[in-house]
Motif scaffolding. Structure first.
Motif, mmCIF file in Angstrom:
data_model
loop_
_atom_site.group_PDB
_atom_site.id
_atom_site.type_symbol
_atom_site.label_atom_id
_atom_site.label_comp_id
_atom_site.label_asym_id
_atom_site.label_seq_id
_atom_site.Cartn_x
_atom_site.Cartn_y
_atom_site.Cartn_z
ATOM 1 N N GLY A 13 0.687 -1.247 0.109
ATOM 2 C CA GLY A 13 0.067 0.011 0.073
ATOM 3 C C GLY A 13 0.848 1.218 -0.035
ATOM 4 O O GLY A 13 0.627 2.067 -0.881
ATOM 5 N N TRP A 14 1.795 1.559 0.956
ATOM 6 C CA TRP A 14 2.526 2.513 0.991
ATOM 7 C C TRP A 14 3.506 2.680 -0.249
ATOM 8 O O TRP A 14 3.689 4.035 -0.756
ATOM 9 C CB TRP A 14 3.429 2.706 2.223
ATOM 10 N N ALA A 15 3.987 1.695 -0.885
ATOM 11 C CA ALA A 15 4.883 1.370 -1.977
ATOM 12 C C ALA A 15 4.227 2.343 -3.303
ATOM 13 O O ALA A 15 4.262 2.995 -3.892
ATOM 14 C CB ALA A 15 5.426 0.518 -2.379
ATOM 15 N N CYS A 16 2.878 1.931 -3.145
ATOM 16 C CA CYS A 16 1.912 2.214 -4.405
ATOM 17 C C CYS A 16 1.501 3.503 -4.307
ATOM 18 O O CYS A 16 1.483 4.372 -5.359
ATOM 19 C CB CYS A 16 0.481 1.423 -4.553
ATOM 20 N N VAL A 17 1.256 4.022 -2.993
ATOM 21 C CA VAL A 17 0.948 5.230 -2.792
ATOM 22 C C VAL A 17 2.124 6.337 -3.273
ATOM 23 O O VAL A 17 1.846 7.372 -4.039
ATOM 24 C CB VAL A 17 0.331 5.545 -1.433
ATOM 25 N N ALA A 18 3.259 5.869 -2.708
ATOM 26 C CA ALA A 18 4.346 6.748 -2.996
ATOM 27 C C ALA A 18 4.869 6.800 -4.412
ATOM 28 O O ALA A 18 5.149 7.963 -5.097
ATOM 29 C CB ALA A 18 5.501 6.299 -2.188
ATOM 30 N N PHE A 52 -3.066 4.870 -9.467
ATOM 31 C CA PHE A 52 -1.963 4.017 -8.630
ATOM 32 C C PHE A 52 -2.066 4.173 -7.024
ATOM 33 O O PHE A 52 -1.931 3.507 -6.248
ATOM 34 C CB PHE A 52 -0.534 3.817 -9.359
ATOM 35 N N ALA A 53 -2.130 5.594 -6.890
ATOM 36 C CA ALA A 53 -1.964 5.890 -5.542
ATOM 37 C C ALA A 53 -3.364 5.509 -4.740
ATOM 38 O O ALA A 53 -3.447 5.093 -3.635
ATOM 39 C CB ALA A 53 -2.173 7.550 -5.396
ATOM 40 N N TRP A 59 -5.046 -1.033 -0.679
ATOM 41 C CA TRP A 59 -4.271 -1.856 0.105
ATOM 42 C C TRP A 59 -4.192 -1.524 1.462
ATOM 43 O O TRP A 59 -4.239 -2.495 2.400
ATOM 44 C CB TRP A 59 -2.960 -2.061 -0.695
ATOM 45 N N LEU A 60 -3.960 -0.203 1.754
ATOM 46 C CA LEU A 60 -3.890 -0.020 3.150
ATOM 47 C C LEU A 60 -5.274 -0.055 3.736
ATOM 48 O O LEU A 60 -4.951 -0.479 5.127
ATOM 49 C CB LEU A 60 -3.346 1.636 3.340
ATOM 50 N N GLY A 78 -4.806 -9.692 -7.922
ATOM 51 C CA GLY A 78 -5.267 -10.058 -9.371
ATOM 52 C C GLY A 78 -4.855 -9.005 -10.155
ATOM 53 O O GLY A 78 -4.575 -9.191 -11.313
ATOM 54 N N VAL A 79 -5.283 -7.743 -9.784
ATOM 55 C CA VAL A 79 -4.992 -6.334 -10.412
ATOM 56 C C VAL A 79 -3.736 -6.299 -10.672
ATOM 57 O O VAL A 79 -3.216 -5.983 -11.825
ATOM 58 C CB VAL A 79 -5.797 -5.208 -9.778
ATOM 59 N N PHE A 80 -2.808 -6.407 -9.807
ATOM 60 C CA PHE A 80 -1.367 -6.287 -9.850
ATOM 61 C C PHE A 80 -0.684 -7.254 -10.823
ATOM 62 O O PHE A 80 0.000 -6.899 -11.538
ATOM 63 C CB PHE A 80 -0.775 -6.552 -8.237
#
Length: 137
Positions: A13-18, A52-53, A59-60, A78-80
């Motif tokens: 979650g944090w990686a995707c937000v960043a 993506f964010a 995720w978070l 699945g989306v990933f």
């Protein structure tokens, strides 16, 4: 397994937000090899960065639930995975991208099975706990 799933979902979650916010802020400059792709690709990239964010926020949200909803984890993973399949299609149609994109493809294809496995393991554990509780409690 619950701890591993929680930590991995939070990291995701944090990686995707960043990453998403990085793309919103920098546009084409955030994509290795796409610095001069033009205004249309820059606009699309910034929009996709925001999406993506938002994906990272989902995720978070999932990581904060107790128990973590296995169905949500499966959908998000699945989306990933679909993103990784999209990169494979691009490779087949256009050839090899910049090396960093290849590394991302490996992550996008390799990480979802881990999430699927952790979600299934957590679901089995929860079913076992539910079945162990006597009726009427």
């Amino acid at each position: 397994m619950a701890r591993a799933l929680c930590v991995l979902a939070q990291l995701m979650g944090w990686a995707c937000v960043a990453i998403g916010l990085f793309h919103v802020a920098l546009g084409n400059a955030a994509i290795p090899g796409a610095g001069s792709a033009g205004a249309t690709v820059d606009s699309w990239g910034r929009f996709m960065g925001a999406s993506f964010a938002g994906y990272g926020l989902a995720w978070l949200w999932a990581a904060r639930q107790r128990p973590i909803p296995a169905r949500a984890v499966r959908w998000l993973a699945g989306v990933f995975l679909l993103g990784g399949v999209g990169r494979l299609l691009s490779l087949a149609v256009h050839g090899w991208p910049q090396w960093f994109q290849i590394a991302l493809t490996a992550i996008e294809l390799g990480l979802p099975p881990v999430f699927f496995w952790l979600a299934e393991a957590e679901e089995r554990t929860l079913r076992g706990d539910v079945e162990a509780v006597p009726a009427g409690r």
